[in-house]
Design a protein around this motif. Sequence first.
Motif, PDB file in Angstrom:
ATOM      1  N   LEU A 288       0.821  -1.211   0.000  1.00  0.00           N
ATOM      2  CA  LEU A 288       0.000   0.000   0.000  1.00  0.00           C
ATOM      3  C   LEU A 288       0.857   1.266   0.000  1.00  0.00           C
ATOM      4  O   LEU A 288       0.538   2.248  -0.675  1.00  0.00           O
ATOM      5  N   ALA A 289       1.952   1.233   0.755  1.00  0.00           N
ATOM      6  CA  ALA A 289       2.810   2.415   0.838  1.00  0.00           C
ATOM      7  C   ALA A 289       3.605   2.628  -0.440  1.00  0.00           C
ATOM      8  O   ALA A 289       3.969   3.768  -0.767  1.00  0.00           O
ATOM      9  N   THR A 290       3.873   1.556  -1.165  1.00  0.00           N
ATOM     10  CA  THR A 290       4.697   1.654  -2.369  1.00  0.00           C
ATOM     11  C   THR A 290       3.918   2.141  -3.582  1.00  0.00           C
ATOM     12  O   THR A 290       4.462   2.847  -4.445  1.00  0.00           O
ATOM     13  N   MET A 291       2.645   1.793  -3.672  1.00  0.00           N
ATOM     14  CA  MET A 291       1.854   2.139  -4.852  1.00  0.00           C
ATOM     15  C   MET A 291       1.859   3.638  -5.178  1.00  0.00           C
ATOM     16  O   MET A 291       2.191   4.040  -6.303  1.00  0.00           O
ATOM     17  N   PRO A 292       1.514   4.530  -4.219  1.00  0.00           N
ATOM     18  CA  PRO A 292       1.556   5.956  -4.572  1.00  0.00           C
ATOM     19  C   PRO A 292       2.967   6.469  -4.830  1.00  0.00           C
ATOM     20  O   PRO A 292       3.160   7.437  -5.560  1.00  0.00           O
ATOM     21  N   TYR A 293       3.978   5.799  -4.244  1.00  0.00           N
ATOM     22  CA  TYR A 293       5.375   6.174  -4.472  1.00  0.00           C
ATOM     23  C   TYR A 293       5.754   5.935  -5.942  1.00  0.00           C
ATOM     24  O   TYR A 293       6.444   6.743  -6.560  1.00  0.00           O
ATOM     25  N   ILE A 294       5.298   4.799  -6.491  1.00  0.00           N
ATOM     26  CA  ILE A 294       5.530   4.536  -7.915  1.00  0.00           C
ATOM     27  C   ILE A 294       4.801   5.573  -8.764  1.00  0.00           C
ATOM     28  O   ILE A 294       5.337   6.083  -9.756  1.00  0.00           O
ATOM     29  N   ALA A 295       3.574   5.897  -8.356  1.00  0.00           N
ATOM     30  CA  ALA A 295       2.792   6.879  -9.103  1.00  0.00           C
ATOM     31  C   ALA A 295       3.530   8.210  -9.192  1.00  0.00           C
ATOM     32  O   ALA A 295       3.505   8.881 -10.240  1.00  0.00           O
ATOM     33  N   LEU A 296       4.205   8.594  -8.123  1.00  0.00           N
ATOM     34  CA  LEU A 296       4.887   9.881  -8.129  1.00  0.00           C
ATOM     35  C   LEU A 296       6.095   9.894  -9.056  1.00  0.00           C
ATOM     36  O   LEU A 296       6.515  10.954  -9.517  1.00  0.00           O
ATOM     37  N   GLN A 297       6.666   8.733  -9.323  1.00  0.00           N
ATOM     38  CA  GLN A 297       7.748   8.696 -10.317  1.00  0.00           C
ATOM     39  C   GLN A 297       7.186   9.022 -11.698  1.00  0.00           C
ATOM     40  O   GLN A 297       7.827   9.722 -12.493  1.00  0.00           O
ATOM     41  N   LEU A 298       5.988   8.532 -11.967  1.00  0.00           N
ATOM     42  CA  LEU A 298       5.342   8.858 -13.241  1.00  0.00           C
ATOM     43  C   LEU A 298       4.958  10.334 -13.295  1.00  0.00           C
ATOM     44  O   LEU A 298       4.972  10.954 -14.360  1.00  0.00           O
ATOM     45  N   VAL A 299       4.612  10.914 -12.129  1.00  0.00           N
ATOM     46  CA  VAL A 299       4.342  12.349 -12.064  1.00  0.00           C
ATOM     47  C   VAL A 299       5.591  13.130 -12.452  1.00  0.00           C
ATOM     48  O   VAL A 299       5.526  14.153 -13.149  1.00  0.00           O
ATOM     49  N   GLY A 300       6.777  12.639 -12.012  1.00  0.00           N
ATOM     50  CA  GLY A 300       8.029  13.298 -12.374  1.00  0.00           C
ATOM     51  C   GLY A 300       8.258  13.302 -13.871  1.00  0.00           C
ATOM     52  O   GLY A 300       8.661  14.318 -14.456  1.00  0.00           O
ATOM     53  N   ILE A 301       8.010  12.155 -14.515  1.00  0.00           N
ATOM     54  CA  ILE A 301       8.148  12.084 -15.973  1.00  0.00           C
ATOM     55  C   ILE A 301       7.154  13.024 -16.645  1.00  0.00           C
ATOM     56  O   ILE A 301       7.484  13.743 -17.596  1.00  0.00           O
ATOM     57  N   GLN A 302       5.936  13.038 -16.128  1.00  0.00           N
ATOM     58  CA  GLN A 302       4.893  13.873 -16.717  1.00  0.00           C
ATOM     59  C   GLN A 302       5.246  15.355 -16.619  1.00  0.00           C
ATOM     60  O   GLN A 302       4.983  16.140 -17.548  1.00  0.00           O
ATOM     61  N   ALA A 303       5.871  15.762 -15.506  1.00  0.00           N
ATOM     62  CA  ALA A 303       6.268  17.163 -15.342  1.00  0.00           C
ATOM     63  C   ALA A 303       7.276  17.565 -16.410  1.00  0.00           C
ATOM     64  O   ALA A 303       7.191  18.656 -16.993  1.00  0.00           O
ATOM     65  N   VAL A 304       8.231  16.696 -16.679  1.00  0.00           N
ATOM     66  CA  VAL A 304       9.236  16.970 -17.706  1.00  0.00           C
ATOM     67  C   VAL A 304       8.582  17.065 -19.081  1.00  0.00           C
ATOM     68  O   VAL A 304       8.876  17.971 -19.875  1.00  0.00           O
ATOM     69  N   LEU A 305       7.698  16.125 -19.381  1.00  0.00           N
ATOM     70  CA  LEU A 305       7.020  16.133 -20.682  1.00  0.00           C
ATOM     71  C   LEU A 305       6.179  17.393 -20.861  1.00  0.00           C
ATOM     72  O   LEU A 305       6.140  17.985 -21.945  1.00  0.00           O
ATOM     73  N   ASP A 306       5.514  17.832 -19.783  1.00  0.00           N
ATOM     74  CA  ASP A 306       4.698  19.048 -19.861  1.00  0.00           C
ATOM     75  C   ASP A 306       5.549  20.258 -20.198  1.00  0.00           C
ATOM     76  O   ASP A 306       5.168  21.088 -21.040  1.00  0.00           O
ATOM     77  N   VAL A 307       6.695  20.387 -19.535  1.00  0.00           N
ATOM     78  CA  VAL A 307       7.559  21.550 -19.766  1.00  0.00           C
ATOM     79  C   VAL A 307       8.147  21.529 -21.173  1.00  0.00           C
ATOM     80  O   VAL A 307       8.302  22.576 -21.812  1.00  0.00           O
ATOM     81  N   MET A 308       8.464  20.336 -21.690  1.00  0.00           N
ATOM     82  CA  MET A 308       8.993  20.247 -23.058  1.00  0.00           C
ATOM     83  C   MET A 308       7.918  20.496 -24.105  1.00  0.00           C
ATOM     84  O   MET A 308       8.209  20.613 -25.296  1.00  0.00           O
ATOM     85  N   GLY A 309       6.645  20.564 -23.675  1.00  0.00           N
ATOM     86  CA  GLY A 309       5.562  20.835 -24.609  1.00  0.00           C
ATOM     87  C   GLY A 309       5.053  19.608 -25.325  1.00  0.00           C
ATOM     88  O   GLY A 309       4.384  19.713 -26.357  1.00  0.00           O
TER      89      GLY A 309
END
Length: 541
Positions: free
Chosen positions: A138-159
Motif C-alpha cells: 500500500l505504501a509503495t503504490m503511490p510512491y511509484i505513481a509519483l515517479q510517473l508524475v516526475g516524468i509527466q512534469a518533464v514532458l509538460d515543460v517540453m511541450g
Amino acid sequence: MNEGVNVVALVVFCLFFVAVTVMGFLAARWRRAANENSLDEWGLGGRSFGTWITWFLLGGDLYTAYTFVAVPAAIYAGGAAGFFAVPYTILVYPLIFTFLPRLWSVSHRHGYVTTSDFVRGRYGSKGLSLAVAVTGILATMPYIALQLVGIQAVLDVMGVGGGEDTHWFVKDLPLLIAFGVLAAYTYSSGLRAPALIAFVKDTLIYLVIAVAIIYIPIKLGGFDAIFEAASGKFETVNPVTEKPTGALVPAEPGQWTYATLALGSALALFMYPHSITATLSSKSREVIRRNTTILPLYSLMLGLLALLGFMAIAAGIKVANGQLAIPQLFEDMFPGWFAGVAFAAIGIGALVPAAIMSIAAANLFTRNIYKDFLKPDATPEQETKVSKIVSLLVKVGALVFVLGMDKTVAINFQLLGGIWILQTFPALVAGLFTRWFHRWALIAGWAVGMVYGTWQAYLVSSPTQKHFGGSSAEMPVIGEIGYIGLTAFVLNVLVTVVLTFVLRAVKAPEGVDETSPSDYTADAGDPGVDPELPPVTAATH
C-alpha cells in the motif's frame, strides 16, 4: 511557460531514453545465472552486487525523480521548511548502519527475499508477516505513481502531448510509451535492469546539479541576489491565509513540525520494500556497512539540489503547479541541448526507482500472500512468474492512479504511505535485536498506529482538499504541531510494550523462532550463506 515543443531538448531526452531502454533489455544478459527462474535472480539480482553497484542502486532507489522535482518545489513554495529532507537523509545512515547488516545476514542465511519473510521466520506469525506485506504494498503504490508524475512534469515543460484541450489519449501517449518500456524491461531483466541504468541516472544527476549550482547563480547575479529575491517573496502576505507565504528560516511554531518530520522520515525510509530489496541484492554484509558510510554523498547532492527552489524564485519562474518549477527553471536557464540532458536525468531518475519499487511490491505479494496463503507448494519458477505478472499489475495501478487523480492527491497519498510504512518499524528493527516483543502485541501496536495515523491524516485539510491535505497535526500531550507518522509510531510502541507484558504474564503462545543468534552476524562464505551451499531453513535449523 514556453509555447510549443522544445525540439532540441526533446531530441536529447529521447536519445538518452532510447539508450537506457536498450540497457534495460541487455541487462537480462548481465551476470546471467545458470537458473534464472527464482526470485533470488529476478528479484534480487542473484544477491551478487558489490559496493559500487549497490551504492548506485540504493542511490537510484532513494533519490528519485520525485525527489529531484519535489524537494526544490517545496522550497520554491514555502521556503526553508522544505529542507527537512536534508537532515533526515543525514540521520538515516547511522541508523541503518546498526541494523541493515544484521538483516542482510539473517536473510542470506535463511533465503529471505522480503522483510515479511524475516518477520514470519522470527516470530512464527503469518498474520504479522501479512500485515507488514500489505502495508509495504500500500505504501509503495503511490510512491511509484509519483515517479510517473516526475516524468509527466518533464514532458509538460517540453511541450509534449498538447495543451489542456487535447484528447486525453494523445496528451498522455508519451507517458504511456514510457510506462510500456519500463514494464517490458523490468519483466525481462528484473532487478538487473535498474541496477545497470542507475549508473547513467546518477551520473546525469550529479552532472546537472554541478552545472546548475555554478551556471544558474552566475546568470542570476550570485547567491546574494538569489536569497534576496527569495526573502522578498516569502515576506509577501498571502491574502487567503493573511500570513507570509514562507520563510528563509523556519519560524518557531514550525520547528516541531520540521524536527518530527525529519526524524519520522528517517525512521521510515528503510522500511520501504524497495530500500530492502536493493539492500538484499548485495553480496556481503561488508558491502552494506561500506554503503552506509558513502551514501551520505547523496545528502550533499540533495542539499545543493534544494537550493534550486530559491533559484527558481530569483529567475521569476511562475507555474500553477509547483512540481513544474524546476523543469521550467532548466528550460529557461539552460541552452536547449543541456535542458534535454537535465530532463533526461529526471526522466531516468523516475524509471530506476519505479522499476525497483514494482519488483519489491511484487516480491511481497508473491512470497507473503501467494505462497503463504494461496499456494504453499509453489515452485521457484511459479514464484518468479507470479512476481513478474504482479510487477506489471502494480505499475498499471500506479499509471491509473496518475491518470485518474489530481497530482496533489497523489502526493498526499504518498505522505500517507510514509505514515503507514513507519508502523512496521517495531516488528522489523526490534526483531533484529530482540525476541522480547510478543507477536500479538506487535500486530495490535501496528493496527493502532495504522488506524490513528490514517484517521489523523483524514482530518487534515488544505486549500485544495477537505481530507488527507497533509501529514502534520497537533500531537497529544505536547500540544505542538508535529508529524502524524511519528505520533502514530509512539502509540504503536506503547501499545506493543504494554500488551507484551500482559501476554507474557498470561503465557500466551509466542510462536517458533526459526533463527539463531549466529544468523545475525553471518557473512558470505559462512555455512548456509555461501552460494554454493544450501541456505538453512526452518526445516533444517
